[in-house]
Design a protein around this motif. Structure first.
Motif, PDB file in Angstrom:
ATOM      1  N   ASN A  12      44.010  39.895  34.188  1.00 30.41           N
ATOM      2  CA  ASN A  12      42.669  40.428  33.849  1.00 30.41           C
ATOM      3  C   ASN A  12      42.958  41.721  33.108  1.00 30.41           C
ATOM      4  O   ASN A  12      43.499  42.659  33.706  1.00 30.41           O
ATOM      5  N   GLN A  45      37.855  43.929  29.971  1.00 29.79           N
ATOM      6  CA  GLN A  45      37.043  45.127  30.215  1.00 29.79           C
ATOM      7  C   GLN A  45      37.660  46.356  29.529  1.00 29.79           C
ATOM      8  O   GLN A  45      38.895  46.464  29.451  1.00 29.79           O
ATOM      9  N   ASN A  63      32.216  45.598  30.343  1.00 33.03           N
ATOM     10  CA  ASN A  63      32.642  44.214  30.124  1.00 33.03           C
ATOM     11  C   ASN A  63      32.804  43.937  28.637  1.00 33.03           C
ATOM     12  O   ASN A  63      32.306  44.686  27.789  1.00 33.03           O
ATOM     13  N   VAL A  69      29.220  48.309  33.869  1.00 36.15           N
ATOM     14  CA  VAL A  69      29.039  47.815  35.241  1.00 36.15           C
ATOM     15  C   VAL A  69      29.649  48.776  36.259  1.00 36.15           C
ATOM     16  O   VAL A  69      30.316  49.744  35.903  1.00 36.15           O
ATOM     17  N   GLY A  73      37.778  45.680  40.319  1.00 39.46           N
ATOM     18  CA  GLY A  73      38.874  45.845  41.269  1.00 39.46           C
ATOM     19  C   GLY A  73      40.235  45.889  40.602  1.00 39.46           C
ATOM     20  O   GLY A  73      41.051  46.769  40.902  1.00 39.46           O
ATOM     21  N   ASN A  74      40.468  44.976  39.660  1.00 43.22           N
ATOM     22  CA  ASN A  74      41.798  44.945  39.034  1.00 43.22           C
ATOM     23  C   ASN A  74      42.062  46.229  38.244  1.00 43.22           C
ATOM     24  O   ASN A  74      43.187  46.744  38.257  1.00 43.22           O
ATOM     25  N   ASN A 147      29.496  45.561  42.799  1.00 40.74           N
ATOM     26  CA  ASN A 147      28.873  44.704  41.775  1.00 40.74           C
ATOM     27  C   ASN A 147      28.450  43.397  42.447  1.00 40.74           C
ATOM     28  O   ASN A 147      28.879  43.069  43.539  1.00 40.74           O
ATOM     29  N   ASN A 180      28.372  37.753  39.098  1.00 38.26           N
ATOM     30  CA  ASN A 180      29.720  37.182  38.963  1.00 38.26           C
ATOM     31  C   ASN A 180      29.764  35.918  39.813  1.00 38.26           C
ATOM     32  O   ASN A 180      29.375  35.955  40.993  1.00 38.26           O
ATOM     33  N   GLU A 198      33.133  35.568  35.245  1.00 39.97           N
ATOM     34  CA  GLU A 198      32.695  36.953  35.398  1.00 39.97           C
ATOM     35  C   GLU A 198      31.429  37.260  34.600  1.00 39.97           C
ATOM     36  O   GLU A 198      31.305  36.854  33.436  1.00 39.97           O
ATOM     37  N   ARG A 199      30.535  37.985  35.226  1.00 41.05           N
ATOM     38  CA  ARG A 199      29.373  38.541  34.514  1.00 41.05           C
ATOM     39  C   ARG A 199      29.887  39.335  33.310  1.00 41.05           C
ATOM     40  O   ARG A 199      30.754  40.183  33.465  1.00 41.05           O
ATOM     41  N   GLY A 208      39.212  41.121  40.721  1.00 36.14           N
ATOM     42  CA  GLY A 208      39.503  41.821  41.981  1.00 36.14           C
ATOM     43  C   GLY A 208      38.289  41.899  42.887  1.00 36.14           C
ATOM     44  O   GLY A 208      38.363  41.628  44.092  1.00 36.14           O
ATOM     45  N   THR A 209      37.138  42.240  42.306  1.00 34.92           N
ATOM     46  CA  THR A 209      35.931  42.318  43.126  1.00 34.92           C
ATOM     47  C   THR A 209      35.515  40.923  43.585  1.00 34.92           C
ATOM     48  O   THR A 209      34.982  40.753  44.680  1.00 34.92           O
TER      49      THR A 209
HETATM   50  N1  LIG Z   1      32.584  41.300  35.356  1.00 36.33           N
HETATM   51  C1  LIG Z   1      32.442  42.257  36.472  1.00 36.33           C
HETATM   52  C2  LIG Z   1      33.253  43.533  36.222  1.00 36.33           C
HETATM   53  C3  LIG Z   1      34.711  43.287  36.240  1.00 36.33           C
HETATM   54  C4  LIG Z   1      35.124  42.707  37.546  1.00 36.33           C
HETATM   55  C5  LIG Z   1      36.528  42.159  37.578  1.00 36.33           C
HETATM   56  N2  LIG Z   1      37.280  42.291  36.365  1.00 36.33           N
HETATM   57  C6  LIG Z   1      37.279  42.795  38.709  1.00 36.33           C
HETATM   58  O1  LIG Z   1      38.503  42.916  38.639  1.00 36.33           O
HETATM   59  O2  LIG Z   1      36.605  43.189  39.676  1.00 36.33           O
HETATM   60  C7  LIG Z   1      30.992  42.670  36.583  1.00 36.33           C
HETATM   61  O3  LIG Z   1      30.275  42.574  35.604  1.00 36.33           O
HETATM   62  O4  LIG Z   1      30.605  43.089  37.675  1.00 36.33           O
END
Ligand SMILES: N[C@H](CCC[C@H](N)C(=O)O)C(=O)O
Length: 266
Positions: A12, A45, A63, A69, A73-74, A147, A180, A198-199, A208-209
């Motif tokens: 990611n 991102q 994003n 957003v 997490g990552n 999120n 998401n 992913e959103r 990660g989230t």
């Molecule tokens: N697309 C997610 C943000 C990035 C989350 C993802 N890259 C992670 O590692 O948490 C959102 O719009 O909430």
């Protein structure tokens, strides 16, 4: 000219910009242009590391569709590597404590929010077994980890059309802030396979989230009973959570290269 670092967590990937000295006017259009993999630098991102009067640094997350957003997490695991030490990070989701570990970082991602209006959902409902369905997907779980996430526990993920169902659910009016979309399958004791639409970014190699939200949902559904290994296309994360506590996420963080760009061109 401005410097940036290309980094990723389990594939990611991020463009990370140090905005602590020179503030950068980031708009939705500029973020989208930088993230574009053909006409820009390319990333899932865009991450801006800035100053904070409440923490060591602040982190803003955009994003690839340009939407800003609350949590990523990552990317949060990449911050100790980016600044060269353990850090307290101010985000729109609150203060996150990120500590470097061998090959990556361990992050306290805070407590999940489980109430329908904290996800948020458009109307009141049970978030542990939502009384809704999309085609033959099972009743999902909704969790906010800074999120919004919806989690489907599938008996066999191989038959799921992620590219069709992902955007359909992401933009459903039930989710006023979009969502998401997590497709999960329990594959062993405290071991879950996960694919995330992913959103604002689509299918990524890891979320990660999403891993945090899925582990919380699995504990709530009594599908796991301890620290949970989440296997994403890009690799594994370890998520620890018990009801009433905060979520701890541990996993890799990678610095790929540094570059320079003229941000006025985007
Ligand atoms: N697309 C997610 C943000 C990035 C989350 C993802 N890259 C992670 O590692 O948490 C959102 O719009 O909430």
């Amino acid at each position: 000219m401005g410097r940036f670092s290309k980094m990723h967590g389990l594939g990611n990937d991020f463009v990370v910009i140090d905005a602590r000295e020179a503030t950068l006017d980031m708009t939705q259009a500029r973020a989208q242009a930088i993230a574009d993999r053909h006409a820009g630098i390319g990333c899932d991102q865009l991450i801006l590391i800035g100053q904070s009067d409440r923490a060591d640094v602040s982190m803003r997350i955009f994003n690839s569709d340009g939407s800003e957003v609350e949590a990523c997490g990552n990317a949060t695991r990449c911050v100790p590597l980016f600044v060269g030490r353990d850090v307290l990070i101010e985000t729109k989701a609150g203060l996150l404590d990120a500590k470097g570990v061998e090959g990556g970082a361990s992050v306290d991602m805070g407590q999940p929010r489980l109430e329908w209006d904290a996800i948020p959902l458009a109307y009141a409902m049970d978030t542990l077994a939502m009384p809704v369905s999309w085609e033959d997907l099972p009743a999902p779980v909704a969790v906010n980890v800074g999120n919004p996430h919806v989690i489907f526990f599938c008996d066999d993920m191989n038959g799921v059309n992620f590219e069709r169902l992902g955007p359909m659910i992401e933009t459903d009016p039930l989710f006023p802030a979009r969502v998401n979309v997590n497709f999960a399958q329990v594959v062993g004791e405290n071991h879950i396979r996960l694919i995330v639409w992913e959103r604002g970014a689509g299918l990524t190699r890891a979320c990660g989230t999403g891993a945090c939200a899925t582990a919380v949902a699995a504990v709530r559904r009594k599908l796991v009973s301890g620290p949970t290994r989440i296997t994403l296309p890009g690799g594994d994360l370890l998520i620890e959570w018990a009801p009433g506590g905060s979520i701890r996420m541990t996993g890799p963080a990678t610095h790929v290269f540094d570059g320079e760009a003229d941000w006025a061109r985007f």
